[in-house]
Structures are given as structure tokens and as C-alpha cells.
Design an enzyme around this catalytic site. Sequence first.
Site, short mmCIF file in Angstrom:
data_model
loop_
_atom_site.label_atom_id
_atom_site.label_comp_id
_atom_site.label_asym_id
_atom_site.label_seq_id
_atom_site.Cartn_x
_atom_site.Cartn_y
_atom_site.Cartn_z
N GLU A 185 1.14 -1.21 0.11
CA GLU A 185 0.09 0.12 0.04
C GLU A 185 1.08 0.81 -0.23
O GLU A 185 0.91 2.21 1.03
CB GLU A 185 -1.33 0.14 0.85
CG GLU A 185 -1.72 -1.06 1.30
CD GLU A 185 -3.25 -1.44 2.19
OE1 GLU A 185 -2.78 -0.31 2.90
OE2 GLU A 185 -3.75 -1.88 1.77
N GLU A 308 -5.14 -8.37 -0.76
CA GLU A 308 -5.64 -8.26 0.35
C GLU A 308 -7.03 -7.98 0.39
O GLU A 308 -6.96 -7.22 -1.24
CB GLU A 308 -5.51 -6.80 0.91
CG GLU A 308 -3.64 -7.36 2.08
CD GLU A 308 -3.73 -6.22 2.96
OE1 GLU A 308 -4.88 -5.34 3.03
OE2 GLU A 308 -2.66 -5.43 2.67
#
Length: 510
Positions: A185, A308
Site C-alpha cells: 500500500e 488483501e
Amino acid sequence: MTATALSASAQTKIDATLKADQPGAEISRYIYGQFSEHLGAGVYEGVWVGKDSPIPNTRGIRNDVVGALKAIKVPVIRWPGGCFADEYHWRDGIGDPAKRPSRKNNWWGGTPESNQFGTHEFFDFVEQVGTDAYLSVNVGSSNPTEMREWIEYLTSPGDDTLAQERRANGRKDPFKVPFIGIGNESWGCGGNMTPEYYANELRRFEAFYHKGKDNSGARVASGANAFDTNWTDVVMKNAVRNMDAISLHYYTLPTANWSKKGPALNFDEAQWNSTFYQTYRMDDLLQKHIAVMDKHDPKKRVGLYVDEWGTWYDVEAGTNPGHLYQQNTLRDGIVAAVNFNIFHHYTDRVKMTNIAQTVNVLQAMILTDKEKMALTPTYYAFKMYVPFQDSTAIPLDVTAPTLIGGKDKDGKDQTFPAFNVSAAKAKDGKIYIGIANMNAKEGYVLNINLGTLKAKSVSGDVLTADKLDAHNVPGQKEVITPVAFKGGKIKGSVLELTIPAKSVVVVKLD
């Protein structure tokens, strides 16, 4: 409008066609991957209890959790994060446990990180489970030297100082590290980078990755947040040669509102439907990112890893908001199956996914309470779909009625199919069909034309319950678990499946 208003009867008949003579791409076992971050009780208590714990363990790792994960043939576990990965320094977690530093976990509740579960403990865990390791290395607060030294510590077979240090810490042979994420991220908690900046960082880190005989791990680029296709476009345009895969993160929130996501329990039918509308957006999400990837990588060398995904609700009352503990209900089990069926349709590009997370965090397989453990409906969905690992996809054409998940900002209905399906030929040579019925009130009869396939019998399992939020609690008798499916019949060349409302069904054809 409710689901009830959308169908004529509780036994609406739907025609479908199985094309067993038109096999598609392989459904990689890595589609069924897991994600375990240093977050709440995900690692400490969930996996690691320590060697002196009264909870049965092997070298500090819970025996019951290992046994449960082995039973669903977990193919890969991603670790140590997540946001935690970009504050993690691997040297904190090696050597004498008594001398390891304690750190503050800034991302997840500010709780102490003891570093008792580090590199050697993680690899002991994956080897006990019989799975593969997927490491996330620190890009946001580290440098290429730290990445390179960790990789060499793990993989070097030689007599260099790092390999000798590994041996001194108890591991003679190199560890197997088939997947390495270069950042996590990076658009957010991994550094607040622009895609242009991250692409340059990826190229810089990859220059010191030294992929080769000793380090054969796939290079996984930090990918986009949900529908941000610009991130995928820019990173692949500037660094496609420096990656073997790129990640993608997407979470299912019933409200699509991060400040008030909705409860895991005691929800109504409207929240049920909004959850499935949001999770079914995964299909559109994959199409959009795959189209961008195809522009830069038409031969599909680079894999898309949805590393994810899963449901994200408001935490349970009385728990630490930073520990992301939520109950897991029938709704979650069906959400899992819906996503499996979607992933199966894109496996020429989608080569891995990792649900968040394995134990005690978000859409967990397992919930623990000290020595007690519960297997969740999500766990059972994974177990039902085990035959799809490394199978060959088979087209199954069907059109489902639509349901309504709410209204968009312009007041238009947010529609999604009442059910979705996938089919495959498994390694055992049998045909398997998975169905996720998202209709909370109504079932369907699927009449599947088997075409050239000759089948004599059908058997399988069904996961369903009377209550929308049926769930299992550690230490208590299970409320929801798969049972034998009795709704299948073969009539000549037609397979008839009577699918109950709010259910997951997986059948095998003999």
C-alpha cells in the site's frame, strides 16, 4: 425493494449449460491464499502462544490452528503485513528471543510488539502448515540494503556472514521464499507515494533484488487501492520489467463508508444485500485492472495478486478498535464463495489472492479465546472449495436474476446477480461446481445441461443456516457447519440442483 420482490417463487427454475469440452485456464491453488499481519490477536494468541504456554503447541505455535489450516490445504501465507510491514525491521525478530527489542505497533492500537514471532518462527509456522511463504519487505521506512540482507539471510546456501548467522540462529538450510512483496500500500500507509514515485522506488529496490538461482522469489509490486486504475497504469508503464506480479487491495464494506462500516452481527436484510452488492464489485474491479495490465503486458507474464480482500465491519463492542476483531457469519461464508467464483473466471491473470486475515482479524478463518477455538463459516467455505485448487476451469453459462443492494448517489438501483457459479475439472478427474446464492429469502433450481459430459451421480455439501448472522463461538457447540447436500439429481443429460436460499453449495459429479 427486497429480494422477495424480485423473484416469482422460492423455486425459480434457471437453465444453464456446462461446456466440459471447452476447458479454460488453470485455477491456481494460490487463489486460496491467506494473510497474517502483526495486528491484534492475529499472530500473538492466534498463532503464537509461546513454548511455555499451557495451550498445546509445537515450538510455541498453536497445534489446533496448524491442524485447521492444514485441513483446508492453505497454499500460501502472506506476512508480516500489511501496514505493519513498512515499519518492520527484520533484525528485530531474529536471534535470542530474550534479547529482541520491544517496539510500538503504531498502526494497530499502539500495542507492544515483542518480536517473539519473527523470521524463524514464521517459517516454522508455514512449514508446520505445509504451505508457502509470501514476505512483504519494508520499502516505506527502509532501504534496499535491508531488503537485500534479509533475502540473503533467508536464501544464501554459501559461507557468507549472513548465511552463517542464519545457521547460528538454528537454520542450516536456506528457507524457501517463493514470493516477495516490494512494499505494501505504497499509496497510503506504505509511504503516501504517488505512482510515479513508487515506480522509481520499485526500480531502485529491484536493482538490488538479485533474482537468480538462490533467490527465485517472484517480485510483487505494491499495487492499487480498489478502483485506482491510474496506479496500475503508471506503475506498469514505468516498471513492468521490474515485477513478476502486481497486487490489488479491495475490501467489502456494507455501507462503503469507512467511518461507519456496519455491524458484523444483528444486521438486517438491507445490509445483507448491500454487502453482496459491494463484494460483487470485485468482478468489475478485476476487469478494469486487467484491461490496463493487458495494455502493458499483452502476453500476461505479470500476475495480478489480490493479496488483501474480504469483509471489513465495525469492531465488536468492547474490543480494541485497532485490533479489527469482528465476528464471522453465514454472510461471510457466502461472500468468500462469491469471490472464489469471480476469481475462477480471471485466472489467466489472477494468480494469487490472500484473504484478510487468517486468525482473529477481519474475515478470519479461525477465532480463538485463550485455549478455545472456533472455525468460522468463511473457513468452511474455503474447505468446501479445496477441490478447485490447481483445477482446470470449465465454462458454465447461466444468467441469474438480479437483486438490489441499495441506491447510488444519483438514486439509481445498485444491482447484482442473485447467485454466481463456477465449474472446474479437479486433479482427481471429477467435475466440481460451486454455487453461492446471495438471495436471503429464496432458493433456485438450476437445470444444467451437461452437454458431452456423462455423469451417473452427484454428491456434495451445503453451507446455510436459518439466521442471516449464524456464527460459531470459541468453546461453544458449532451453530453453522457444512452438511451433505441432498438437492442434486441427474436426469439424462441434465443436472438438477435445488439450491436453498442464502447458501454455498459445492457438488461433485461422478
